[in-house]
Design a protein around this motif. Structure first.
Motif, mmCIF file in Angstrom:
data_model
loop_
_atom_site.group_PDB
_atom_site.id
_atom_site.type_symbol
_atom_site.label_atom_id
_atom_site.label_comp_id
_atom_site.label_asym_id
_atom_site.label_seq_id
_atom_site.Cartn_x
_atom_site.Cartn_y
_atom_site.Cartn_z
ATOM 1 N N LYS A 106 0.832 -1.314 -0.027
ATOM 2 C CA LYS A 106 0.012 0.078 0.089
ATOM 3 C C LYS A 106 0.909 1.221 -0.175
ATOM 4 C CE LYS A 106 -3.719 -2.315 2.192
ATOM 5 N NZ LYS A 106 -4.427 -2.239 3.651
ATOM 6 N N ILE A 107 0.618 2.183 -1.012
ATOM 7 C CA ILE A 107 1.230 3.126 -1.082
ATOM 8 C C ILE A 107 0.337 4.502 -0.627
ATOM 9 C CG2 ILE A 107 2.575 4.836 -2.664
ATOM 10 C CD1 ILE A 107 3.177 2.328 -4.291
ATOM 11 N N GLU A 108 1.041 5.820 0.010
ATOM 12 C CA GLU A 108 0.366 6.702 0.332
ATOM 13 C C GLU A 108 1.409 7.833 0.142
ATOM 14 O OE1 GLU A 108 -2.250 7.269 3.908
ATOM 15 O OE2 GLU A 108 -1.171 5.614 4.596
ATOM 16 N N TYR A 109 0.535 9.099 0.051
ATOM 17 C CA TYR A 109 1.324 10.127 -0.402
ATOM 18 C C TYR A 109 0.678 11.391 0.728
ATOM 19 C CZ TYR A 109 2.824 8.222 -4.661
ATOM 20 O OH TYR A 109 3.311 7.164 -5.500
ATOM 21 N N PHE A 110 1.729 12.158 1.065
ATOM 22 C CA PHE A 110 1.618 12.924 2.234
ATOM 23 C C PHE A 110 2.336 14.548 1.521
ATOM 24 C CE2 PHE A 110 2.270 9.155 3.807
ATOM 25 C CZ PHE A 110 0.947 8.996 4.718
ATOM 26 N N ASP A 111 1.254 15.489 1.116
ATOM 27 C CA ASP A 111 1.762 16.701 0.579
ATOM 28 C C ASP A 111 1.552 17.634 1.490
ATOM 29 O OD1 ASP A 111 1.822 19.061 -0.796
ATOM 30 O OD2 ASP A 111 1.160 18.370 -2.547
ATOM 31 N N LEU A 112 2.715 18.298 2.110
ATOM 32 C CA LEU A 112 2.773 19.277 3.080
ATOM 33 C C LEU A 112 2.336 20.599 2.768
ATOM 34 C CD1 LEU A 112 4.816 17.004 4.027
ATOM 35 C CD2 LEU A 112 6.129 18.595 4.996
ATOM 36 N N ASP A 113 2.492 20.790 1.657
ATOM 37 C CA ASP A 113 2.237 22.440 0.877
ATOM 38 C C ASP A 113 0.629 22.158 0.700
ATOM 39 O OD1 ASP A 113 4.714 23.432 0.917
ATOM 40 O OD2 ASP A 113 5.152 22.898 -1.371
ATOM 41 N N ALA A 114 0.098 21.323 0.053
ATOM 42 C CA ALA A 114 -1.384 21.058 0.028
ATOM 43 C C ALA A 114 -2.293 20.684 1.322
ATOM 44 C CB ALA A 114 -1.692 20.161 -1.041
ATOM 45 N N LYS A 115 -1.295 20.306 2.383
ATOM 46 C CA LYS A 115 -2.096 19.548 3.758
ATOM 47 C C LYS A 115 -2.805 18.341 3.123
ATOM 48 C CE LYS A 115 -2.516 22.163 7.291
ATOM 49 N NZ LYS A 115 -3.032 23.037 8.388
ATOM 50 N N SER A 116 -2.535 17.852 2.457
ATOM 51 C CA SER A 116 -3.520 16.423 1.992
ATOM 52 C C SER A 116 -2.566 15.409 2.273
ATOM 53 C CB SER A 116 -3.769 16.747 0.635
ATOM 54 O OG SER A 116 -2.674 16.628 -0.364
ATOM 55 N N ASN A 117 -3.571 14.133 2.356
ATOM 56 C CA ASN A 117 -2.956 12.921 2.373
ATOM 57 C C ASN A 117 -3.853 11.979 1.454
ATOM 58 O OD1 ASN A 117 -3.780 10.036 4.750
ATOM 59 N ND2 ASN A 117 -2.249 10.155 3.353
ATOM 60 N N THR A 118 -3.025 11.199 0.444
ATOM 61 C CA THR A 118 -3.712 10.418 -0.666
ATOM 62 C C THR A 118 -3.400 9.033 -0.011
ATOM 63 O OG1 THR A 118 -3.183 12.101 -2.309
ATOM 64 C CG2 THR A 118 -3.829 9.837 -2.908
ATOM 65 N N ASP A 119 -4.660 8.769 0.113
ATOM 66 C CA ASP A 119 -4.373 7.138 0.872
ATOM 67 C C ASP A 119 -4.401 6.144 -0.280
ATOM 68 O OD1 ASP A 119 -6.916 6.470 -0.312
ATOM 69 O OD2 ASP A 119 -8.229 6.683 1.517
ATOM 70 N N PRO A 120 -3.980 4.762 0.083
ATOM 71 C CA PRO A 120 -3.635 3.495 -0.651
ATOM 72 C C PRO A 120 -4.927 3.311 -1.804
ATOM 73 C CG PRO A 120 -3.220 2.930 1.643
ATOM 74 C CD PRO A 120 -3.963 4.420 1.703
#
Length: 169
Positions: A8-22
């Motif tokens: 499972k891969i997740e992304y955490f975008d600090l500038d956008a204050k977002s988390n894209t879940d798996p």
């Protein structure tokens, strides 16, 4: 029978204050905090029947994500911390984790339990990860179990002694 799935891969975008879940779902993050040893995240779980929010520390030095969940009133918790064994990469202000199946449930002062070994084995058997990555995940898990146990089954004490101090809400 283990549930067979790719890591499972997740992304955490600090500038956008977002988390894209798996599953590709974009989630809003209330707080990111970058420190010399890792990344802290706090986000609500809108619509979840049991969990109101969670906070996680991503610690590249230890190859783990440590999560503490907060529960809605009336729901019992039987653990204090959930630890994922993950590969962590950061490109600019976007962090990426690849979950390598193994998880730890920590009951502070009492126990640490390893979960999902069957999923790791199934992933190797189905060539979803290499034996080398599986060995790395197992070694990371053994190191975490040993460290947590040696510190009285206290994740926070172990993290501090490992040079990765954490603060929680």
């Amino acid at each position: 029978m283990a549930h067979i799935h790719p890591p499972k891969i997740e992304y955490f975008d600090l500038d956008a204050k977002s988390n894209t879940d798996p599953k590709g779902q974009l989630r809003s993050v209330d707080e990111y905090r970058l420190t010399p040893t890792g990344l802290y995240m706090f986000r609500p779980l809108a619509g979840h029947p049991k969990i109101s929010h969670f906070e996680s520390w991503f610690l590249p030095k230890l190859n783990i994500r440590v999560t503490r969940q907060s529960w809605h009133p009336g729901h019992l918790i039987d653990f204090d911390f959930y630890v994922d064994v993950v590969e962590i990469n950061a490109i600019g202000t976007v962090w990426k984790t690849t979950d390598l199946y193994l998880d730890l449930i920590v009951r502070t002062g009492h126990s640490v339990t390893v979960l999902d070994t069957d999923e790791l084995i199934a992933a190797v058997q189905h060539k979803l990860i290499t034996p080398e990555r599986a060995q790395w995940a197992l070694e990371t898990t053994y190191s975490a179990v040993s460290g947590i146990s040696a510190h009285g089954h206290d994740v926070v004490r172990w993290l501090t002694s490992s040079g990765c101090p954490t603060t929680w809400r």
